[in-house]
Design an enzyme around this catalytic site. Structure first.
Site, short mmCIF file in Angstrom:
data_model
loop_
_atom_site.label_atom_id
_atom_site.label_comp_id
_atom_site.label_asym_id
_atom_site.label_seq_id
_atom_site.Cartn_x
_atom_site.Cartn_y
_atom_site.Cartn_z
N GLU A 182 0.82 -1.11 0.11
CA GLU A 182 -0.13 0.17 0.14
C GLU A 182 0.91 1.31 -0.04
OE1 GLU A 182 -2.59 0.43 3.24
OE2 GLU A 182 -3.51 2.33 2.35
N LYS A 221 5.10 0.86 9.78
CA LYS A 221 5.04 1.95 8.95
C LYS A 221 4.63 3.27 9.77
CE LYS A 221 3.24 0.04 5.07
NZ LYS A 221 2.61 -0.03 3.81
N ARG A 225 5.21 -12.88 9.66
CA ARG A 225 6.07 -11.45 9.51
C ARG A 225 7.41 -11.38 10.11
NH1 ARG A 225 2.27 -7.37 9.22
NH2 ARG A 225 3.89 -5.78 9.53
P1 ATP Z 1 3.00 -2.00 8.28
O1 ATP Z 1 2.32 -2.92 8.93
O2 ATP Z 1 4.57 -1.96 8.39
O3 ATP Z 1 2.30 -0.63 7.77
P2 ATP Z 1 2.00 -3.29 5.97
O4 ATP Z 1 1.54 -4.54 6.17
O5 ATP Z 1 0.64 -2.23 6.14
O6 ATP Z 1 3.31 -2.89 6.79
P3 ATP Z 1 1.76 -3.21 3.03
O7 ATP Z 1 2.14 -2.17 2.13
O8 ATP Z 1 0.39 -3.59 3.32
O9 ATP Z 1 2.50 -2.89 4.78
O10 ATP Z 1 2.72 -4.69 2.92
C1 ATP Z 1 2.88 -5.21 1.75
C2 ATP Z 1 3.16 -6.61 2.04
O11 ATP Z 1 4.46 -6.57 2.77
C3 ATP Z 1 2.15 -7.30 2.44
O12 ATP Z 1 1.98 -8.51 1.80
C4 ATP Z 1 2.70 -7.78 3.73
O13 ATP Z 1 1.97 -8.83 4.13
C5 ATP Z 1 4.14 -7.56 3.81
N1 ATP Z 1 4.71 -7.41 5.07
C6 ATP Z 1 4.44 -6.07 5.69
N2 ATP Z 1 5.17 -6.14 6.75
C7 ATP Z 1 6.11 -7.37 6.84
C8 ATP Z 1 7.05 -7.92 7.75
N3 ATP Z 1 7.50 -7.43 8.81
N4 ATP Z 1 7.34 -9.01 7.23
C9 ATP Z 1 6.94 -9.67 6.46
N5 ATP Z 1 6.12 -9.22 5.27
C10 ATP Z 1 5.69 -7.94 5.48
MG MG Z 2 -1.01 -2.99 5.54
#
Ligand code: ATP
Ligand code: MG
Length: 583
Positions: A55, A291, A281
């Site tokens: 995102e 983020k 994760r």
């Molecule tokens: P955050 O929680 O840091 O804001 P997010 O999951 O909201 O991260 P996205 O942009 O939605 O961020 O993530 C894109 C992809 O990266 C998703 O498929 C998510 O599952 C994966 N992802 C995000 N954080 C991790 C992590 N710590 N380890 C592995 N994969 C991750």
């Molecule tokens: Mg997300």
């Protein structure tokens, strides 16, 4: 994570740490095992298609690297394809700046989406059609409960929900209202489109989840064309289906959403519906990986930006100097499993050292200079000594370093009254100057405050490489630079941004309300460093091992012509440094 054993040994001759034992079995990856089975059964006609779906609401961090390596790596492993898709369905938090940074980060990590760069927002018309199909099938309805009422109707984990009074509207009426929602007839929040599933389901995600909401927000790609936007849980599986994704790999928090994923694809996708697989994760000790938290650091000015070299963002790690190869190696070693665990930050450091040790050329730089005058060396003379650029790589060649009567060594490398095992310079003691001569300390000069400001020595002219006394044993070898020709440089040394966090496994969010404790010593700036003359011309992004100090990278933003600024990527785990701390 499989057990990891590794151990270092210092080789004085080569100025580097040598690894003498390591055991890291190729880490397990249960998703690859699933795909192998699918291929055996010729599922999806033997096709493998994955996607990385960020995102664009912030910069990527090293947790995302795990997902990128897994998705792109899986496609490479099985001869499939991996798409880069921006999940840009929520214009209230998203921005083109983030889109650009994410593209740069994925490229930098070494992956290629070829011509498959997609945006969920490009599918808005088709997603709207999917919603209409659900309405026609009696599987979605327009609901006018307020947000508060909706919450009250939803029930709890222990209590079933109640059905909305709008649930029984006819398909015709729903279709008409949904069309008018799209046309902007109703104010924001007046109504939503909901799936009609099961208000008594033990899974809250199936209690008639919201699919579309009214939100008058300018979208960075579609502008003001839409005033209704799909929810992530609706847009995601259908975007996967539109792209022909076969294996939709995401993190564990989406496990409870899988039944909704399947409900949507079962009802709307006739052939080869995509399937979702969840993995744990990545969490790393002493850092936060969300983020939201990282944005707080940026907004509050604790760091200089998303690419501050202390940040666990990919842009921060890149600027600090971490090679992308090291990050990929790290992601390979941690493996892919379903159980959450916290990886020790030391493993990333280890991967970085492995890579840098192999590739970074050696140079000499003095962080905190102390002047050494070699009294028996002619004042006007400059000679050049030969220095190998890499101890194990003859192809890297060598360079010539000036040597003269006045040189600089580290302040830490001299002690007037040292403890027993201090093998550096002391009054009456001897050390070897790397690539040059053995010197003996004969005298010292102190400033008004009683600090040693200058050390006087005698050198042994026969102790240089090739000389009669070259093989003479001395305990310590020091790095140095010649005073006359030295380049003035700035270096920045880093420590972790946080004092604690993640140790309890709750790194991503640090528990509700818990504030991370910032490390007041996370940045040390040394402005008075002196380096080999050629370092003055270092190019942004160039990496070196500075002997005994660690691996450094010329900062990509602040390095100017003849004014290099070096970020320390990581230290060498030097026993000398350890001794200095202990004494
Ligand atoms: P955050 O929680 O840091 O804001 P997010 O999951 O909201 O991260 P996205 O942009 O939605 O961020 O993530 C894109 C992809 O990266 C998703 O498929 C998510 O599952 C994966 N992802 C995000 N954080 C991790 C992590 N710590 N380890 C592995 N994969 C991750
Ligand atoms: Mg997300």
């Amino acid at each position: 994570m499989p057990p990891l054993f590794f151990c270092y040994n210092l080789s004085l001759k080569s100025d580097r740490w040598e690894l003498f034992s390591i055991e890291t079995p190729r880490a397990a990856n249960f998703i690859h095992a699933i795909i192998r089975e699918d291929l055996k059964e010729n599922k999806n006609g033997g096709r493998v298609c994955t996607r990385f779906p960020p995102e664009p609401n912030g910069y990527l961090h090293i947790g995302h690297a795990k997902s990128i390596c897994l998705n792109f790596g899986t496609a490479l492993e099985f001869g499939g394809k991996c798409n880069l898709r921006f999940d840009d369905t929520n214009p209230s938090k998203e921005d083109i700046e983030y889109v650009d940074s994410i593209r740069a980060d994925v490229r930098w990590l070494g992956f290629d989406w070829e011509d498959r760069l997609f945006y969920a927002s490009d599918y808005f018309p088709r997603l709207y059609e999917f919603a209409c199909r659900l309405i026609e099938k009696g599987l979605a309805y327009v609901c006018e409960l307020t947000a508060e009422e909706t919450r009250a109707y939803r029930g709890t984990l222990s209590q079933p929900g109640r059905e909305s009074p709008y649930r029984t509207r006819s398909a015709g009426e729903n279709m008409d209202l949904f069309r008018r929602m799209r046309e902007g007839e109703f104010p924001d929040g007046a109504m939503v489109l909901r799936a009609r599933i099961d208000m008594a389901s033990p899974n809250l995600n199936l209690r008639d989840p919201v699919l579309y909401r009214i939100m008058r927000r300018r979208h960075h790609r579609t502008g003001d064309v839409w005033c209704i936007y799909p929810m992530y849980d609706f847009a995601h599986p259908l975007s996967d289906a539109i792209e022909g994704v076969t294996h939709s790999i995401c993190t564990m928090e989406f496990e409870d959403h899988r039944p909704l994923y399947n409900w949507l694809t079962d009802n709307l996708i006739a052939e080869n519906p995509p399937r979702q697989y969840e993995f744990a994760r990545l969490e790393i000790t002493r850092t936060v990986m969300s983020k939201r938290r990282l944005r707080q650091f940026v907004d509050s000015g604790v760091v200089s930006g998303w690419d501050d070299p202390r940040m666990p963002t990919l842009s921060g790690l890149r600027r600090r100097g971490y090679p992308p190869e090291a990050i990929r190696d790290f992601c390979e070693r941690i493996g892919v499993a379903k159980a959450n665990s916290v990886v020790d930050a030391a493993l990333l450091d280890y991967c970085a050292r492995e890579d840098l040790n192999r590739r970074a050329e050696r140079r000499m730089l003095v962080l905190r200079p102390l002047k050494v005058v070699i009294d028996n060396y002619p004042a006007e003379r400059t000679e050049y000594v030969e220095a190998k650029n890499h101890p194990d790589d003859p192809v890297a060649g060598s360079r010539r370093l000036p040597f003269g009567r006045e040189i600089y060594i580290e302040q830490d490398d001299f002690m007037e009254n040292p403890p027993k095992k201090f093998f550096r310079l002391r009054p009456g003691g001897e050390v070897r100057l790397k690539h040059a001569y053995i010197i003996t300390c004969t005298d010292l000069v102190k400033d008004a405050e009683g600090r040693v400001s200058e050390v006087h020595c005698q050198y042994d002219p026969l102790s240089k490489s090739g000389g009669e006394n070259a093989g003479r044993k001395v305990r310590g070898t020091l790095h140095w630079v010649a005073a006359r020709e030295a380049a003035r440089l700035e270096t920045r040394l880093y420590d972790s941004l946080l004092l604690d966090a993640a140790e309890d496994g709750g790194g991503a969010e640090l528990g509700d309300g818990a504030e991370p404790r910032l490390n007041p010593d996370s940045l040390t700036v040394c402005r008075e460093c002196l380096g080999e003359p050629a370092l003055a011309a270092a190019r942004p992004g160039e990496r070196f091992q500075f002997l005994r100090l660690g691996y450094f990278c010329a900062d990509s933003k602040d390095t100017a012509f003849e004014h290099p600024v070096f970020n320390r990527i990581i230290g060498l785990r030097d026993t000398w440094a350890k001794l200095a701390r202990e004494t």
